[in-house]
Design a protein around this motif. Sequence first.
Motif, PDB file in Angstrom:
ATOM      1  N   ASP A  77       0.789  -1.169  -0.015  1.00 49.29           N
ATOM      2  CA  ASP A  77       0.075  -0.166   0.112  1.00 49.29           C
ATOM      3  C   ASP A  77       0.926   1.172  -0.017  1.00 49.29           C
ATOM      4  O   ASP A  77       0.566   2.327   0.444  1.00 49.29           O
ATOM      5  CB  ASP A  77      -0.979   0.079   1.068  1.00 49.29           C
ATOM      6  CG  ASP A  77      -0.232  -0.210   2.525  1.00 49.29           C
ATOM      7  OD1 ASP A  77       0.983  -0.089   2.360  1.00 49.29           O
ATOM      8  OD2 ASP A  77      -0.910  -0.053   3.629  1.00 49.29           O
ATOM      9  N   SER A  78       1.959   1.004  -0.357  1.00 49.35           N
ATOM     10  CA  SER A  78       3.284   1.788  -0.367  1.00 49.35           C
ATOM     11  C   SER A  78       3.930   2.295   0.864  1.00 49.35           C
ATOM     12  O   SER A  78       4.899   2.787   0.836  1.00 49.35           O
ATOM     13  CB  SER A  78       2.881   3.561  -0.979  1.00 49.35           C
ATOM     14  OG  SER A  78       1.900   3.542  -1.591  1.00 49.35           O
ATOM     15  N   LYS A  79       3.270   1.881   2.020  1.00 50.05           N
ATOM     16  CA  LYS A  79       3.709   1.912   3.077  1.00 50.05           C
ATOM     17  C   LYS A  79       4.441   0.587   4.025  1.00 50.05           C
ATOM     18  O   LYS A  79       5.332   0.266   4.648  1.00 50.05           O
ATOM     19  CB  LYS A  79       2.991   2.674   4.249  1.00 50.05           C
ATOM     20  CG  LYS A  79       2.704   4.132   3.902  1.00 50.05           C
ATOM     21  CD  LYS A  79       2.104   4.779   4.813  1.00 50.05           C
ATOM     22  CE  LYS A  79       1.616   6.055   4.524  1.00 50.05           C
ATOM     23  NZ  LYS A  79       2.581   7.085   4.522  1.00 50.05           N
ATOM     24  N   THR A  80       3.560  -0.471   3.515  1.00 52.80           N
ATOM     25  CA  THR A  80       3.595  -1.747   4.200  1.00 52.80           C
ATOM     26  C   THR A  80       3.834  -2.918   3.003  1.00 52.80           C
ATOM     27  O   THR A  80       3.049  -2.601   1.951  1.00 52.80           O
ATOM     28  CB  THR A  80       2.737  -2.206   5.351  1.00 52.80           C
ATOM     29  OG1 THR A  80       1.573  -1.994   4.749  1.00 52.80           O
ATOM     30  CG2 THR A  80       2.906  -1.153   6.428  1.00 52.80           C
ATOM     31  N   VAL A  81       4.545  -3.872   3.428  1.00 46.71           N
ATOM     32  CA  VAL A  81       4.646  -5.107   2.682  1.00 46.71           C
ATOM     33  C   VAL A  81       3.676  -6.173   2.988  1.00 46.71           C
ATOM     34  O   VAL A  81       3.678  -6.446   4.112  1.00 46.71           O
ATOM     35  CB  VAL A  81       6.324  -5.704   2.597  1.00 46.71           C
ATOM     36  CG1 VAL A  81       6.148  -6.816   1.628  1.00 46.71           C
ATOM     37  CG2 VAL A  81       6.854  -4.469   2.553  1.00 46.71           C
TER      38      VAL A  81
END
Length: 90
Positions: free
Chosen positions: A22-26
């Motif tokens: 989500d662009s912050k977490t994998v």
Amino acid sequence: MMKKYTYKTHGTCSRLITFETDSKTVHNVVFTFGCNGNGQGISALVEGMDVEQVIRLLSHIDCNGRGTSCPAQLAQALNEARTGKLVPLK
């Protein structure tokens, strides 16, 4: 918004990495080919981690003098997704 990516690896036993971010977490990292146990281990360890932290931790890991590794390739894939060089799947 969660986006799914596929990254063709270079210089490793694994041939492909799929993941979501989500662009912050994998999330949902899957290595195709390579050592199944190591791929599952890496996937479990990075699940829900911050993208930047994963890149920092894994980008310099070397496998048997190859200059890269499956973890380093994941870091490369995440970096390319972060910078827009890797296009998400539709």
